[in-house]
Design an enzyme around this catalytic site. Structure first.
Site, mmCIF file in Angstrom:
data_model
loop_
_atom_site.group_PDB
_atom_site.id
_atom_site.type_symbol
_atom_site.label_atom_id
_atom_site.label_comp_id
_atom_site.label_asym_id
_atom_site.label_seq_id
_atom_site.Cartn_x
_atom_site.Cartn_y
_atom_site.Cartn_z
ATOM 1 N N SER A 102 -9.637 0.814 3.179
ATOM 2 C CA SER A 102 -8.793 1.565 2.189
ATOM 3 C C SER A 102 -7.798 1.089 1.407
ATOM 4 C CB SER A 102 -8.205 2.902 3.178
ATOM 5 O OG SER A 102 -7.486 1.859 4.204
ATOM 6 N N LYS A 145 1.072 -1.254 -0.044
ATOM 7 C CA LYS A 145 0.018 0.032 0.039
ATOM 8 C C LYS A 145 0.844 1.137 0.028
ATOM 9 C CE LYS A 145 -3.920 1.509 3.046
ATOM 10 N NZ LYS A 145 -4.519 1.063 4.071
ATOM 11 N N SER A 149 -9.566 -1.771 7.202
ATOM 12 C CA SER A 149 -9.085 -1.515 5.754
ATOM 13 C C SER A 149 -8.312 -2.727 5.097
ATOM 14 C CB SER A 149 -8.171 0.016 5.802
ATOM 15 O OG SER A 149 -9.165 1.011 5.834
#
Lengths: 452, 64
Positions: free
Chosen positions: A156, A81, A180
């Site tokens: 997310s 990420k 997330s």
């Protein structure tokens, strides 16, 4: 909707690399080719590190040639990420706010994965600063669901999930402050692990709410998650030393099953039936005060996030996406006394989860109350004639408690809707017993996997 | 002088308007509702060493 062909799970690919059936160079080139052909549509990556990946692949092949095989991650293509530092690459957090200067060093979890032999292929898109559940608010534009590109893959860690579910890399690393990792894992049909709080270092990762932030892997199966988790901890994937599960699960039905999409409910109940058929005892095990979850979490995450972003909000407030900015600003209005009250609530809820876990291997509940939502919507209706509920609130509803309490939690696939959208089942274990939770998850996965 | 949640909400709304953040208005109202629920949670009453009210009184806004 055209489901993408599955890529080999990590273990199968690792076995092929170890015996020389395939070179790391070939594996990396194949991953880069898949990104080149798929990511223009899916938008999972913020940057593809093709040059450094090719160099790392050459080194990995050279090591194997001289008999230095590092283990099951040797030559495995992964992504992280874009909230996590990678040396020499800017950490964007999918925002226009960050300064875009290259990171000085790898985050410890990245360094450990590289040390274990993983090849970092690229960094992944996310909901700006990890403060959202859909992946829509991003300086790079929204990430799209690989099964239906009109839908969100969840967030997310949206790009991390899609990089794996879209067949572009074998595993990814995400972060989880309210769900997330588990939310996009559920929405995309993956395994997503949030370990016990503090078990994996969050150093070198842009914080959202430090007392709730976790980092963990997204993979195609539990065994792969175990390999990634061990490497991220800096331990070896030694033989499983956990005790076999007693096959007792507790389902906290009140609150957690109150607001579910009809199809998600049906798939989840069928999963429980299949577990029952496989000699798992599933009993109701309520979590006291669970209905206070959202209130407590709100008063923890808002002020912590506001504190993390206070100076940026003053200097560059207009550079944030509107939705993220307004929620960060909201946190600046929470009174300190209410933050302290929420900390008290966190302790009460942690004890309540411990009590619900008594006599059970794990708690079992859905991971995500709705299937992957369409991009651009703010509300959904649950059931016929149901009143609209906030997409953000309903997506956080089943996961955020365990960020506040620190219990390890993992989402595994348990079926799909009539239109082919995945549904996730969440298992929650005892604190500091993440390995044992993974053993339970692996046993459940054997019952629930499509080929089971 | 007391500092009630309504006082806090009024001040926050005024501040948000002055800062030209109108989108904050409805979120502050929702936050006030959540804060009220937090303060009225059973365990907060216990922790404060006073009993929870049998029936919440609408005008019994928590004070500091």
């Amino acid at each position: 909707m055209t489901p993408l062909p599955p890529e080999p799970a990590l273990r199968r690919l690792a076995a092929a690399i170890e015996v020389g059936e395939v070179s790391v160079r070939e594996v990396v080139e194949a991953a880069l080719h898949r990104i080149a052909t798929r990511d223009a549509t899916l938008n999972a990556f913020t940057v593809v590190l093709d040059e450094s990946a090719r160099l790392a692949a050459a080194r990995a092949d050279a090591e194997i040639a001289v008999g230095r095989y590092r283990g099951p991650l040797h030559g495995i293509p992964i992504s992280v990420k874009d909230l996590i530092d990678v040396v020499g690459v800017p950490t964007t957090a999918a925002s226009r706010v960050t300064d875009r200067s290259p990171a000085d060093a790898d985050a410890p979890v990245v360094a450990r994965l590289r040390s274990a032999g993983a090849i970092l292929i690229g960094k992944c898109n996310l909901h700006e600063f990890a403060f959202g559940t859909t992946g829509e608010d991003s300086a790079f534009g929204p990430t799209r669901h690989p099964v239906d590109t009109t839908r969100s893959p969840g967030g997310s860690s949206s790009g991390s999930a899609v990089s794996v579910a879209g067949g572009m890399v074998t595993a990814s690393v995400g972060t989880d402050t309210g769900g997330s990792i588990r939310i996009p894992a559920a929405a995309c049909g993956l395994v997503g692990l949030k370990p016990t709080f503090g078990e994996l270092s969050c150093d070198g990762i842009v914080p959202l709410a430090p007392s709730l932030d976790h980092v963990g892997p997204l993979t195609r199966c539990v065994a792969d998650a175990r390999i990634m988790f061990a490497a991220m901890r800096g331990t070896t994937t030694a033989a499983d030393t956990t005790t076999p599960p007693a096959r007792r699960l507790g389902c906290p039905r009140p609150y957690f099953l109150d607001q579910l999409d009809d199809e998600v409910r049906a798939v989840f109940e069928q999963a429980l039936e299949r577990l029952g058929d496989a000699a798992w005892a599933v009993s109701t095990s309520p979590i006291r005060h669970a209905s206070d979850t959202a209130t407590v979490c709100l008063h923890l995450v808002l002020p912590e996030a506001a504190a993390a972003h206070a100076s940026s909000l003053e200097r560059q407030g207009e550079a944030y996406t509107e939705g993220v900015r307004v929620r960060l600003e909201l946190g600046r209005y929470v009174l300190a006394e209410d933050y302290v009250r929420a900390q008290r609530g966190r302790a009460v809820l942690a004890q309540a989860v411990d009590e619900a876990l008594a006599d059970h291997d794990a708690l079992v509940l859905p991971s995500l109350a709705i299937p992957a939502p369409r991009l651009g919507i703010d509300t959904v209706e649950l059931g016929l004639g149901g009143r609209p509920v906030s997409v953000r609130n309903v997506m956080l509803r089943l996961t955020q408690l365990f960020n506040a309490t620190g219990h390890p939690a993992v989402s595994i696939p348990c079926g799909q809707t009539a239109s082919g959208l995945p549904v996730g089942l969440q298992l929650v274990g005892r604190r500091s017993c993440t390995e044992q939770l993974l053993a339970v998850a692996e046993a459940c996965e054997q019952v629930l996997a499509p080929e089971a | 002088m007391t500092l009630t949640l309504d006082d806090w909400l009024d001040a926050a709304q005024t501040n948000a308007e002055r800062r030209q953040l109108p989108a904050l208005g409805p979120l502050l109202t929702a936050l006030a509702d959540a804060t009220r629920a937090l303060r009225e949670a059973e365990w907060n009453h216990h922790a404060a060493s006073r009993p929870a009210p049998e029936t919440p009184q609408p005008d019994d806004t928590p004070t500091t």
